[in-house]
Motif scaffolding. Structure first.
Motif, PDB file in Angstrom:
ATOM      1  N   LYS A   1       0.826  -1.208   0.000  1.00 16.85           N
ATOM      2  CA  LYS A   1       0.000   0.000   0.000  1.00 16.85           C
ATOM      3  C   LYS A   1       0.867   1.268   0.000  1.00 16.85           C
ATOM      4  O   LYS A   1       0.661   2.157  -0.825  1.00 16.85           O
ATOM      5  CB  LYS A   1      -0.917   0.039   1.239  1.00 16.85           C
ATOM      6  CG  LYS A   1      -1.908  -1.104   1.320  1.00 16.85           C
ATOM      7  CD  LYS A   1      -2.797  -0.967   2.543  1.00 16.85           C
ATOM      8  CE  LYS A   1      -2.051  -1.049   3.863  1.00 16.85           C
ATOM      9  NZ  LYS A   1      -1.406  -2.354   4.116  1.00 16.85           N
ATOM     10  N   GLY A   2       1.781   1.330   0.942  1.00 15.22           N
ATOM     11  CA  GLY A   2       2.623   2.523   1.073  1.00 15.22           C
ATOM     12  C   GLY A   2       3.426   2.781  -0.196  1.00 15.22           C
ATOM     13  O   GLY A   2       3.545   3.923  -0.650  1.00 15.22           O
ATOM     14  N   THR A   3       3.960   1.723  -0.765  1.00 15.74           N
ATOM     15  CA  THR A   3       4.752   1.828  -1.993  1.00 15.74           C
ATOM     16  C   THR A   3       3.913   2.424  -3.122  1.00 15.74           C
ATOM     17  O   THR A   3       4.356   3.326  -3.829  1.00 15.74           O
ATOM     18  CB  THR A   3       5.259   0.418  -2.392  1.00 15.74           C
ATOM     19  OG1 THR A   3       6.000  -0.126  -1.287  1.00 15.74           O
ATOM     20  CG2 THR A   3       6.132   0.475  -3.629  1.00 15.74           C
TER      21      THR A   3
ATOM     22  N   ILE B   1      -6.649   7.746   1.239  1.00 14.87           N
ATOM     23  CA  ILE B   1      -6.681   7.341   2.643  1.00 14.87           C
ATOM     24  C   ILE B   1      -6.096   5.939   2.759  1.00 14.87           C
ATOM     25  O   ILE B   1      -6.633   4.983   2.209  1.00 14.87           O
ATOM     26  CB  ILE B   1      -8.124   7.359   3.175  1.00 14.87           C
ATOM     27  CG1 ILE B   1      -8.819   8.645   2.738  1.00 14.87           C
ATOM     28  CG2 ILE B   1      -8.151   7.107   4.678  1.00 14.87           C
ATOM     29  CD1 ILE B   1      -9.058   9.677   3.736  1.00 14.87           C
ATOM     30  N   ASP B   2      -5.009   5.867   3.492  1.00 14.89           N
ATOM     31  CA  ASP B   2      -4.196   4.651   3.543  1.00 14.89           C
ATOM     32  C   ASP B   2      -4.358   3.983   4.919  1.00 14.89           C
ATOM     33  O   ASP B   2      -4.061   4.584   5.942  1.00 14.89           O
ATOM     34  CB  ASP B   2      -2.740   5.084   3.284  1.00 14.89           C
ATOM     35  CG  ASP B   2      -1.726   3.972   3.450  1.00 14.89           C
ATOM     36  OD1 ASP B   2      -2.113   2.808   3.640  1.00 14.89           O
ATOM     37  OD2 ASP B   2      -0.521   4.291   3.393  1.00 14.89           O
ATOM     38  N   GLY B   3      -4.838   2.756   4.916  1.00 13.43           N
ATOM     39  CA  GLY B   3      -4.913   2.007   6.168  1.00 13.43           C
ATOM     40  C   GLY B   3      -6.170   2.261   6.982  1.00 13.43           C
ATOM     41  O   GLY B   3      -6.222   1.952   8.170  1.00 13.43           O
TER      42      GLY B   3
ATOM     43  N   LYS C   1      11.627  -8.878   5.390  1.00 17.20           N
ATOM     44  CA  LYS C   1      12.713  -8.146   4.718  1.00 17.20           C
ATOM     45  C   LYS C   1      12.666  -6.662   5.095  1.00 17.20           C
ATOM     46  O   LYS C   1      13.711  -6.063   5.401  1.00 17.20           O
ATOM     47  CB  LYS C   1      12.564  -8.321   3.198  1.00 17.20           C
ATOM     48  CG  LYS C   1      13.705  -7.753   2.394  1.00 17.20           C
ATOM     49  CD  LYS C   1      14.043  -8.674   1.209  1.00 17.20           C
ATOM     50  CE  LYS C   1      15.319  -8.230   0.503  1.00 17.20           C
ATOM     51  NZ  LYS C   1      15.154  -6.943  -0.195  1.00 17.20           N
ATOM     52  N   ARG C   2      11.462  -6.084   5.095  1.00 20.21           N
ATOM     53  CA  ARG C   2      11.338  -4.669   5.475  1.00 20.21           C
ATOM     54  C   ARG C   2      11.858  -4.460   6.892  1.00 20.21           C
ATOM     55  O   ARG C   2      12.467  -3.444   7.206  1.00 20.21           O
ATOM     56  CB  ARG C   2       9.870  -4.226   5.365  1.00 20.21           C
ATOM     57  CG  ARG C   2       9.660  -2.738   5.618  1.00 20.21           C
ATOM     58  CD  ARG C   2       8.233  -2.294   5.364  1.00 20.21           C
ATOM     59  NE  ARG C   2       7.358  -2.636   6.481  1.00 20.21           N
ATOM     60  CZ  ARG C   2       6.042  -2.367   6.519  1.00 20.21           C
ATOM     61  NH1 ARG C   2       5.460  -1.774   5.489  1.00 20.21           N
ATOM     62  NH2 ARG C   2       5.315  -2.699   7.564  1.00 20.21           N
ATOM     63  N   GLY C   3      11.596  -5.459   7.760  1.00 21.41           N
ATOM     64  CA  GLY C   3      12.006  -5.375   9.168  1.00 21.41           C
ATOM     65  C   GLY C   3      13.511  -5.274   9.351  1.00 21.41           C
ATOM     66  O   GLY C   3      13.981  -4.779  10.381  1.00 21.41           O
TER      67      GLY C   3
HETATM   68 MG    MG Z   1       2.117   1.115   4.978  1.00 18.55          MG
END
Ligand code: MG
Ligand code: DAT
Length: 196
Positions: free
Chosen positions: A23-25, A94-96, A133-135
């Motif tokens: 989503k963020g990407t 609107i995200d999330g 991986k993001r972590g």
């Molecule tokens: Mg996000």
């Protein structure tokens, strides 16, 4: 505020999908191309805490206890952020949010009906892999394998029904997020351009 939410006629786009689905990407790319106002509920809450306001202090106390922030508080913050940008915004991303059907219903009552819901869809296995991986670099306390499992469970239980709720109105566009980022964005662009 001079403006009321009624003056906000622009598109409201909802970005939904599991943790790590992308989503963020995709939001970043949407903002770069369409200039929509990006509102992430998590970011708004964290900014309120950082501001040191009275409400921020209350929020921090709630979050420190590990409890859920009241639904009305999150929604009021989204609404205030929307009104603050009403004069300049070309549309809202609107995200999330909404995270559960109840939140979607309240959104309709207090703000209005969204024009589109982009459902960023990836397999559970893919989401887990991406979050692990993001972590490695995100510094996010919730990007660890144990918390990821819990977030996924909550997503399937509470958030997926939100998509079904909006599907009844035919505003959901399912985006295959298994593809490389730019190919995912090509599908996103098509869904947004169809609105015009
Ligand atoms: Mg996000
Ligand atoms: N289509 C794609 N292919 C490969 N990796 C992707 C991808 N979309 C996102 N990613 C990567 C970027 C991040 O490190 C991780 C999670 O993406 P994100 O945008 O932060 O997800 P979300 O905001 O939905 O939690 O996956």
């Amino acid at each position: 505020f001079k403006n009321t939410i009624k003056t906000i006629k622009y598109y409201v786009l909802l970005m939904s999908g599991g943790p790590g689905s992308g989503k963020g990407t995709q939001c970043e790319k949407i903002v770069a191309k369409y200039g929509y106002t990006h509102l992430s509920s998590g970011d708004l809450l964290r900014a309120e805490v950082a501001s040191g306001s009275e409400r921020g202090k209350q929020l921090q106390a709630i979050m420190q206890k590990g409890e859920l922030v009241p639904l009305d508080t999150v929604l009021d913050m989204i609404k205030e952020a929307m009104i603050a940008k009403a004069d300049v915004s070309k549309g809202y991303l609107i995200d999330g949010y909404p995270r559960e059907v109840k939140q979607g219903e309240e959104f309709e009552k207090k703000i209005g009906a969204p024009a589109l819901l982009l459902y960023v869809d990836a397999k559970a296995e893919t989401m887990v892999k991406r979050l692990v991986k993001r972590g490695e670099t995100s510094g996010r306390a919730d990007d660890n394998e144990e918390t990821i499992k819990k977030r996924l469970d909550l997503y399937y239980k509470a958030t997926e029904p939100v998509i079904a709720y909006y599907e009844k109105r035919s505003i959901v566009r399912k985006i295959n997020s298994e593809l490389p980022v730019d190919e995912v964005f090509a599908i996103v662009e098509k869904a947004i351009d169809e609105l015009k």
